[in-house]
Design an enzyme around this catalytic site. Structure first.
Site, mmCIF file in Angstrom:
data_model
loop_
_atom_site.group_PDB
_atom_site.id
_atom_site.type_symbol
_atom_site.label_atom_id
_atom_site.label_comp_id
_atom_site.label_asym_id
_atom_site.label_seq_id
_atom_site.Cartn_x
_atom_site.Cartn_y
_atom_site.Cartn_z
ATOM 1 C CG HIS A 1 7.132 -11.158 17.322
ATOM 2 N ND1 HIS A 1 8.291 -11.885 18.226
ATOM 3 C CD2 HIS A 1 7.612 -12.552 16.405
ATOM 4 C CE1 HIS A 1 8.376 -12.884 18.241
ATOM 5 N NE2 HIS A 1 7.903 -13.239 17.694
ATOM 6 N N GLY B 1 15.944 -9.001 19.629
ATOM 7 C CA GLY B 1 15.170 -8.554 21.626
ATOM 8 C C GLY B 1 16.452 -8.271 22.901
ATOM 9 N NE ARG B 2 17.952 -14.462 23.497
ATOM 10 C CZ ARG B 2 17.079 -15.185 23.238
ATOM 11 N NH1 ARG B 2 15.577 -14.543 23.388
ATOM 12 N NH2 ARG B 2 17.200 -15.698 21.632
ATOM 13 C CG ASP C 1 13.797 -16.419 11.885
ATOM 14 O OD1 ASP C 1 13.627 -16.953 12.779
ATOM 15 O OD2 ASP C 1 14.252 -16.894 11.433
ATOM 16 N NE ARG D 1 17.983 -16.630 16.570
ATOM 17 C CZ ARG D 1 18.577 -17.088 15.862
ATOM 18 N NH1 ARG D 1 19.243 -16.890 14.614
ATOM 19 N NH2 ARG D 1 16.617 -16.879 14.958
#
Length: 244
Positions: A163, A173-174, A167, A171
């Site tokens: 992480h 990561g994909r 924020d 998104r």
């Protein structure tokens, strides 16, 4: 076939719209796919559109070309995706959304309901590089595309546990999974908003078996769509040749 499809302008637009719509919807964006298409294709802002939701989907118009640019650069220079490029992807996808876009977190963060702690801020660069190194090793050791896909999915678990940003981690990561599918000539996949609950459950449990099943099903959908666009392009070329 994949790389040829990514040169197809209509397929790339279609993929961008669907990625923007579904990936942001997973994070709570309420715009429809038609509204997303209007924003990305025409720069049109549907009435009563929330400013944040507008930028969340609009940013994909710029981030997908950047991913393809990184792929070409890294291929030519015999390099791999690096942490600076990941930060740049974050900067684009979170443009106009947060002040510290493109910067790793400086205070600890938590995933609601998770039974683990994310990486401490000072460890993010190290953990992220270790993730990339491990993925590269797994890819090179893979015997077939199935094993490569497993390695990419496993790296998504690692990324979300790190992480690295305050924020936009889901998104980014994909998007990273999309990049590695392209790099390894594997059919990409778009996790759909209707599968949000399943996807979140898979992430919470780090369930690689279910993740692979989901990804394979989505790859079939993507492959069928990809083939239609290529067939349309071929048909246009044939009609054009007859007109000469």
């Amino acid at each position: 076939m994949l790389l040829k499809a990514l040169e197809n302008e209509n397929y790339l637009k279609d993929l961008t719209i669907r990625m923007a719509h579904h990936s942001t919807a997973i994070e709570g964006n309420t715009l429809t796919q038609d509204q997303t298409a209007s924003i990305i294709l025409d720069g049109f802002i549907p009435s009563h559109t929330n400013e944040r939701e507008f930028f969340e989907v609009r940013n994909y118009r710029f981030v997908i070309p950047k991913i393809l640019e990184f792929y070409q650069q890294n291929l030519q220079n015999n390099q791999k995706l690096n942490t600076n490029q990941i930060k740049e992807l974050h900067s684009i996808v979170m443009d106009n959304l947060i002040e510290n876009k493109g910067q790793f977190k400086v205070i600890p963060n938590l995933i609601v309901g998770a039974n683990f702690e994310t990486s401490k801020p000072y460890l993010v660069p190290t953990h992220l590089q270790e993730m990339l190194n491990n993925l590269d090793y797994q890819i090179n050791s893979a015997k077939d595309d199935d094993q490569k896909l497993e390695a990419i999915l496993q790296s998504h678990f690692h990324f979300e546990k790190i992480h690295p940003f305050n924020d936009g981690n889901g998104r980014v990561g994909r998007l990273i999974m999309f990049y590695f599918c392209i790099e390894n000539n594997i059919t990409p996949f778009v996790i759909q908003k209707e599968q949000k609950s399943l996807y979140i459950s898979i992430l919470r449990e780090s369930n690689l078996t279910e993740f692979k099943k989901l990804a394979k099903d989505l790859q079939e959908i993507e492959l069928n769509r990809l083939q239609i666009f290529l067939s349309q392009q071929k048909e246009k070329q044939i009609r054009k040749s007859f007109k000469r």
